[in-house]
Every structure is written in C-alpha cells, then in structure tokens.
Design a protein around this motif. Sequence first.
Motif, PDB file in Angstrom:
ATOM      1  N   ILE A   1      44.629  75.978  18.910  1.00 35.12           N
ATOM      2  CA  ILE A   1      44.520  77.250  19.613  1.00 35.12           C
ATOM      3  C   ILE A   1      44.645  76.943  21.095  1.00 35.12           C
ATOM      4  O   ILE A   1      43.896  76.107  21.624  1.00 35.12           O
ATOM      5  CB  ILE A   1      43.190  77.959  19.284  1.00 35.12           C
ATOM      6  CG1 ILE A   1      43.131  78.257  17.782  1.00 35.12           C
ATOM      7  CG2 ILE A   1      43.041  79.246  20.112  1.00 35.12           C
ATOM      8  CD1 ILE A   1      41.813  78.799  17.284  1.00 35.12           C
ATOM      9  N   TYR A   2      45.601  77.636  21.751  1.00 35.30           N
ATOM     10  CA  TYR A   2      45.888  77.323  23.149  1.00 35.30           C
ATOM     11  C   TYR A   2      46.468  78.553  23.859  1.00 35.30           C
ATOM     12  O   TYR A   2      46.989  79.467  23.208  1.00 35.30           O
ATOM     13  CB  TYR A   2      46.856  76.145  23.252  1.00 35.30           C
ATOM     14  CG  TYR A   2      48.129  76.302  22.471  1.00 35.30           C
ATOM     15  CD1 TYR A   2      49.252  76.914  23.047  1.00 35.30           C
ATOM     16  CD2 TYR A   2      48.227  75.846  21.168  1.00 35.30           C
ATOM     17  CE1 TYR A   2      50.429  77.059  22.331  1.00 35.30           C
ATOM     18  CE2 TYR A   2      49.403  75.990  20.452  1.00 35.30           C
ATOM     19  CZ  TYR A   2      50.499  76.591  21.031  1.00 35.30           C
ATOM     20  OH  TYR A   2      51.663  76.732  20.314  1.00 35.30           O
TER      21      TYR A   2
ATOM     22  N   VAL B   1      40.284  67.875  21.506  1.00 43.68           N
ATOM     23  CA  VAL B   1      39.947  68.301  22.880  1.00 43.68           C
ATOM     24  C   VAL B   1      38.451  68.488  23.088  1.00 43.68           C
ATOM     25  O   VAL B   1      37.967  68.390  24.211  1.00 43.68           O
ATOM     26  CB  VAL B   1      40.690  69.591  23.314  1.00 43.68           C
ATOM     27  CG1 VAL B   1      42.181  69.364  23.387  1.00 43.68           C
ATOM     28  CG2 VAL B   1      40.345  70.777  22.447  1.00 43.68           C
ATOM     29  N   LYS B   2      37.699  68.732  22.029  1.00 42.83           N
ATOM     30  CA  LYS B   2      36.245  68.927  22.161  1.00 42.83           C
ATOM     31  C   LYS B   2      35.533  67.630  22.524  1.00 42.83           C
ATOM     32  O   LYS B   2      34.447  67.658  23.100  1.00 42.83           O
ATOM     33  CB  LYS B   2      35.667  69.515  20.873  1.00 42.83           C
ATOM     34  CG  LYS B   2      36.125  70.934  20.629  1.00 42.83           C
ATOM     35  CD  LYS B   2      35.585  71.463  19.326  1.00 42.83           C
ATOM     36  CE  LYS B   2      36.169  72.849  19.063  1.00 42.83           C
ATOM     37  NZ  LYS B   2      36.021  73.238  17.687  1.00 42.83           N
ATOM     38  N   ASN B   3      36.105  66.493  22.160  1.00 46.73           N
ATOM     39  CA  ASN B   3      35.485  65.210  22.492  1.00 46.73           C
ATOM     40  C   ASN B   3      36.543  64.165  22.835  1.00 46.73           C
ATOM     41  O   ASN B   3      36.399  63.000  22.500  1.00 46.73           O
ATOM     42  CB  ASN B   3      34.577  64.712  21.348  1.00 46.73           C
ATOM     43  CG  ASN B   3      35.140  64.955  19.978  1.00 46.73           C
ATOM     44  OD1 ASN B   3      35.366  66.085  19.620  1.00 46.73           O
ATOM     45  ND2 ASN B   3      35.352  63.914  19.197  1.00 46.73           N
TER      46      ASN B   3
ATOM     47  N   PRO C   1      49.101  83.608  29.913  1.00 45.05           N
ATOM     48  CA  PRO C   1      47.857  82.859  29.684  1.00 45.05           C
ATOM     49  C   PRO C   1      46.684  83.693  29.151  1.00 45.05           C
ATOM     50  O   PRO C   1      45.741  83.133  28.611  1.00 45.05           O
ATOM     51  CB  PRO C   1      47.520  82.286  31.064  1.00 45.05           C
ATOM     52  CG  PRO C   1      48.806  82.323  31.825  1.00 45.05           C
ATOM     53  CD  PRO C   1      49.611  83.449  31.265  1.00 45.05           C
ATOM     54  N   GLU C   2      46.773  85.008  29.269  1.00 38.56           N
ATOM     55  CA  GLU C   2      45.694  85.848  28.738  1.00 38.56           C
ATOM     56  C   GLU C   2      45.776  85.981  27.212  1.00 38.56           C
ATOM     57  O   GLU C   2      44.874  86.512  26.573  1.00 38.56           O
ATOM     58  CB  GLU C   2      45.710  87.243  29.396  1.00 38.56           C
ATOM     59  CG  GLU C   2      46.874  88.138  29.011  1.00 38.56           C
ATOM     60  CD  GLU C   2      48.206  87.830  29.709  1.00 38.56           C
ATOM     61  OE1 GLU C   2      49.192  88.519  29.391  1.00 38.56           O
ATOM     62  OE2 GLU C   2      48.268  86.901  30.536  1.00 38.56           O
ATOM     63  N   VAL C   3      46.842  85.472  26.622  1.00 35.94           N
ATOM     64  CA  VAL C   3      47.044  85.510  25.173  1.00 35.94           C
ATOM     65  C   VAL C   3      46.847  84.103  24.612  1.00 35.94           C
ATOM     66  O   VAL C   3      47.438  83.145  25.106  1.00 35.94           O
ATOM     67  CB  VAL C   3      48.467  86.018  24.827  1.00 35.94           C
ATOM     68  CG1 VAL C   3      48.706  85.950  23.319  1.00 35.94           C
ATOM     69  CG2 VAL C   3      48.692  87.427  25.356  1.00 35.94           C
ATOM     70  N   LEU C   4      46.004  83.999  23.594  1.00 33.16           N
ATOM     71  CA  LEU C   4      45.824  82.718  22.911  1.00 33.16           C
ATOM     72  C   LEU C   4      46.722  82.677  21.677  1.00 33.16           C
ATOM     73  O   LEU C   4      46.830  83.657  20.946  1.00 33.16           O
ATOM     74  CB  LEU C   4      44.371  82.525  22.483  1.00 33.16           C
ATOM     75  CG  LEU C   4      43.355  82.310  23.592  1.00 33.16           C
ATOM     76  CD1 LEU C   4      41.956  82.165  23.001  1.00 33.16           C
ATOM     77  CD2 LEU C   4      43.703  81.087  24.422  1.00 33.16           C
ATOM     78  N   LEU C   5      47.356  81.542  21.484  1.00 32.10           N
ATOM     79  CA  LEU C   5      48.209  81.326  20.327  1.00 32.10           C
ATOM     80  C   LEU C   5      47.515  80.397  19.341  1.00 32.10           C
ATOM     81  O   LEU C   5      46.742  79.515  19.734  1.00 32.10           O
ATOM     82  CB  LEU C   5      49.540  80.712  20.753  1.00 32.10           C
ATOM     83  CG  LEU C   5      50.361  81.526  21.749  1.00 32.10           C
ATOM     84  CD1 LEU C   5      51.612  80.748  22.153  1.00 32.10           C
ATOM     85  CD2 LEU C   5      50.727  82.879  21.180  1.00 32.10           C
TER      86      LEU C   5
ATOM     87  N   TRP D   1      43.434  73.319  26.170  1.00 38.67           N
ATOM     88  CA  TRP D   1      43.493  74.071  24.921  1.00 38.67           C
ATOM     89  C   TRP D   1      42.091  74.439  24.454  1.00 38.67           C
ATOM     90  O   TRP D   1      41.110  73.760  24.763  1.00 38.67           O
ATOM     91  CB  TRP D   1      44.199  73.272  23.845  1.00 38.67           C
ATOM     92  CG  TRP D   1      45.676  73.103  24.066  1.00 38.67           C
ATOM     93  CD1 TRP D   1      46.387  73.438  25.182  1.00 38.67           C
ATOM     94  CD2 TRP D   1      46.602  72.541  23.162  1.00 38.67           C
ATOM     95  NE1 TRP D   1      47.703  73.132  25.030  1.00 38.67           N
ATOM     96  CE2 TRP D   1      47.876  72.572  23.796  1.00 38.67           C
ATOM     97  CE3 TRP D   1      46.502  72.015  21.892  1.00 38.67           C
ATOM     98  CZ2 TRP D   1      49.024  72.100  23.162  1.00 38.67           C
ATOM     99  CZ3 TRP D   1      47.642  71.533  21.278  1.00 38.67           C
ATOM    100  CH2 TRP D   1      48.894  71.585  21.906  1.00 38.67           C
ATOM    101  N   GLU D   2      42.000  75.492  23.676  1.00 40.87           N
ATOM    102  CA  GLU D   2      40.720  75.956  23.128  1.00 40.87           C
ATOM    103  C   GLU D   2      40.219  75.065  21.993  1.00 40.87           C
ATOM    104  O   GLU D   2      39.043  74.778  21.898  1.00 40.87           O
ATOM    105  CB  GLU D   2      40.858  77.393  22.593  1.00 40.87           C
ATOM    106  CG  GLU D   2      41.156  78.421  23.648  1.00 40.87           C
ATOM    107  CD  GLU D   2      39.950  78.767  24.480  1.00 40.87           C
ATOM    108  OE1 GLU D   2      38.850  78.898  23.914  1.00 40.87           O
ATOM    109  OE2 GLU D   2      40.118  78.900  25.706  1.00 40.87           O
ATOM    110  N   SER D   3      41.161  74.660  21.121  1.00 41.75           N
ATOM    111  CA  SER D   3      40.738  73.951  19.908  1.00 41.75           C
ATOM    112  C   SER D   3      41.893  73.126  19.349  1.00 41.75           C
ATOM    113  O   SER D   3      43.043  73.564  19.367  1.00 41.75           O
ATOM    114  CB  SER D   3      40.292  74.984  18.862  1.00 41.75           C
ATOM    115  OG  SER D   3      40.011  74.382  17.628  1.00 41.75           O
ATOM    116  N   THR D   4      41.557  71.941  18.861  1.00 42.66           N
ATOM    117  CA  THR D   4      42.499  71.097  18.118  1.00 42.66           C
ATOM    118  C   THR D   4      41.749  70.519  16.921  1.00 42.66           C
ATOM    119  O   THR D   4      40.701  69.909  17.083  1.00 42.66           O
ATOM    120  CB  THR D   4      43.040  69.933  18.985  1.00 42.66           C
ATOM    121  OG1 THR D   4      41.937  69.185  19.505  1.00 42.66           O
ATOM    122  CG2 THR D   4      43.886  70.452  20.134  1.00 42.66           C
ATOM    123  N   GLU D   5      42.263  70.759  15.747  1.00 49.76           N
ATOM    124  CA  GLU D   5      41.633  70.252  14.523  1.00 49.76           C
ATOM    125  C   GLU D   5      42.703  69.647  13.632  1.00 49.76           C
ATOM    126  O   GLU D   5      43.805  70.196  13.514  1.00 49.76           O
ATOM    127  CB  GLU D   5      40.931  71.386  13.757  1.00 49.76           C
ATOM    128  CG  GLU D   5      39.816  72.077  14.518  1.00 49.76           C
ATOM    129  CD  GLU D   5      38.565  71.236  14.670  1.00 49.76           C
ATOM    130  OE1 GLU D   5      38.346  70.339  13.830  1.00 49.76           O
ATOM    131  OE2 GLU D   5      37.813  71.472  15.630  1.00 49.76           O
TER     132      GLU D   5
END
Length: 163
Positions: free
Chosen positions: A112-113, A40-42, A119-123, A82-86
Amino acid sequence: MVMKKFLIFLLIPLFSFSQERITEEMIIDHINEFFDALNVKNYNKDLLNQKVTSDFIIYEMGDKFTLNEFTDFIESAGFLGWESTEWFLSDFTISIDNNSAHASYLNIGVFIYPNPYAPEVLLKENKQWLESVYIIREGEDLKIKFLQSDEIYSKVTVYRKSS
C-alpha cells in the motif's frame, strides 16, 4: 602410540560434523527474516546485511543488484514512504546438503503506497513472484548468496482516498 594416533584419526570426523544440521524450518525462517527486515514497518539495512553474504546478488525486475544497489534503488523509489509492505511465502521446495540449501517458493506481496501522480490517493498492489534462493552456511550462520525473483502477477487498485 600408534593406537593413540589411530583413535585421534577416527575421532576427527566426529568433530567436523558437530555443526547443527540445516533443516527446512531453518531455511524458511531465514528467508522470512530477510523479508521481515525489508518490511517498511521495521526496515533495517544492517539486519539485511547480516542475512546475506558479502557477494550477495539479487535478480529483481530484470536487473542484477548487490544488496547495497538494491536498497539504494528501493529507497530512491520512495519505498520508505509506503504505508505497508507484506510478503507471504508458500509452496516451498527445498534441497539441503551439509553447508548449503536451495529453495524455491511462491511469494505473494501486498503493498500500500501513495499514488505518485495523486499523493492523496493510496494504491494497493497485489503481486506474485516465483523465487529461487541459494543459502550457504558461513560459520554458524546461514546467509543468502543468491535470490532470483520472477514476477508472475501484478494488479494495482485504489485502496483509499484521503478525506
């Protein structure tokens, strides 16, 4: 004249084998580049399209997708929010011939999403897949033709609550 034709005949195989040999490093790099373009970052659909054949198929989550169907699915699922995908790829087993390769490997994903119900909670989701990929040479480029992904582990935990 006959000798000249004979020499040309002997040289033809040299020209047909002038392509760079496919190496394990090239295969691993190509697979990693595919996942980098999916991050998701790129996120880059055009780059993803360059990494696969026009008839690319992925088997993911028990379903068969073309690249367009797969990207449509992940985009409609809110993936880009999403916040992060690795992805961390390891334990490669690779078989190579002149114009294709098969690789199997362990894929560990950490995502991390936002919780879809709060939605105020990140999983944070930790996943593992066993994957198999078939790569062919098209011209001078490597392209993924087929990717099979079988999930073997998944755990979701609360990552962070917003203040």
